[in-house]
Design a protein around this motif. Sequence first.
Motif, mmCIF file in Angstrom:
data_model
loop_
_atom_site.group_PDB
_atom_site.id
_atom_site.type_symbol
_atom_site.label_atom_id
_atom_site.label_comp_id
_atom_site.label_asym_id
_atom_site.label_seq_id
_atom_site.Cartn_x
_atom_site.Cartn_y
_atom_site.Cartn_z
ATOM 1 N N ARG A 16 2.494 54.948 5.742
ATOM 2 C CA ARG A 16 1.347 54.330 6.429
ATOM 3 C C ARG A 16 1.579 52.856 6.648
ATOM 4 O O ARG A 16 2.044 52.151 5.785
ATOM 5 N N ASP A 20 -4.361 52.972 11.848
ATOM 6 C CA ASP A 20 -4.570 54.390 12.151
ATOM 7 C C ASP A 20 -3.956 54.797 13.481
ATOM 8 O O ASP A 20 -3.487 55.920 13.631
ATOM 9 N N SER A 23 -0.272 55.256 12.814
ATOM 10 C CA SER A 23 -0.119 56.463 12.001
ATOM 11 C C SER A 23 -0.350 57.715 12.831
ATOM 12 O O SER A 23 0.345 58.720 12.683
ATOM 13 N N ASP A 26 2.691 58.477 14.792
ATOM 14 C CA ASP A 26 3.727 59.019 13.918
ATOM 15 C C ASP A 26 3.466 60.490 13.600
ATOM 16 O O ASP A 26 4.385 61.308 13.580
ATOM 17 N N LEU A 47 -7.966 58.589 10.945
ATOM 18 C CA LEU A 47 -6.730 59.341 11.168
ATOM 19 C C LEU A 47 -6.961 60.849 11.195
ATOM 20 O O LEU A 47 -6.522 61.534 12.120
#
Length: 184
Positions: A16, A20, A23, A26, A47
Motif C-alpha cells: 500500500r 486508494d 492501490s 495495482d 479501496l
Amino acid sequence: MSAVFGPEYQTLMILRSGDDELSKRDVERTLDLRVDGLLVDSPGANLLSSIKANVPIVVLDDPRANGKYPRTRFDLASGAGMLANHLVALGHRRVLYLDAKLPLPTFVARRTSFIRRMRSHLGEEFSYVFSRSSLNVEHAFEIFTEALARSIGQQFTAVVCASDVQAHGVIAAASHAGIRVPED
C-alpha cells in the motif's frame, strides 16, 4: 505457498502506498493476471468498494465490523491491554507513542485501546507524547531522534510503535543515542 499448494500457485504482493487510487490500479493490474483470489491487508476506506472482482477476497487486519467480504481480525484491544499491563508493571508512566502516518483503522484501534487501558490503570498519572512517522525504518529513526531532543527534562520512559518496522527505526536511533534497549 508452493510448499503448501504445489508449484502451480504463487503469491503476488502489493504494498500500500496510502493512496486508494494507486492501490486500486495495482489491484486491477493484479486481477488482469487472472489470479485465483485476493488477500487484502488493511484496506483504505474506499479501496474495497472500488474493487470489481470475480474472485474470492478475504480482508486481513481491518477492525471495521461491516463489509461484504470475509475478514480476519486481530484482537487489538487484548494485545494493547497486555502491553499496557506490562508497561504499568514495569513502572512506566510517560510514553512516547509513535503512530503511523496512514490513518488506517487498525492503527487507530491499537492506539485508542492502548491509551484507554493505560488511563484505566493510572488515570491522570499517565501521560504520553504523540508522534507520527511513515512506515519505514529511516523515518522512524528521524522522528524518534527529534522526540528525544524535544523531551529533555520530561523524558518518556517507554516507546510504543504502531508497527514493527517503526520499532526497528526506534531501536536503531536509541542505540545511536547511547540508549540500551531494553535496559535503559
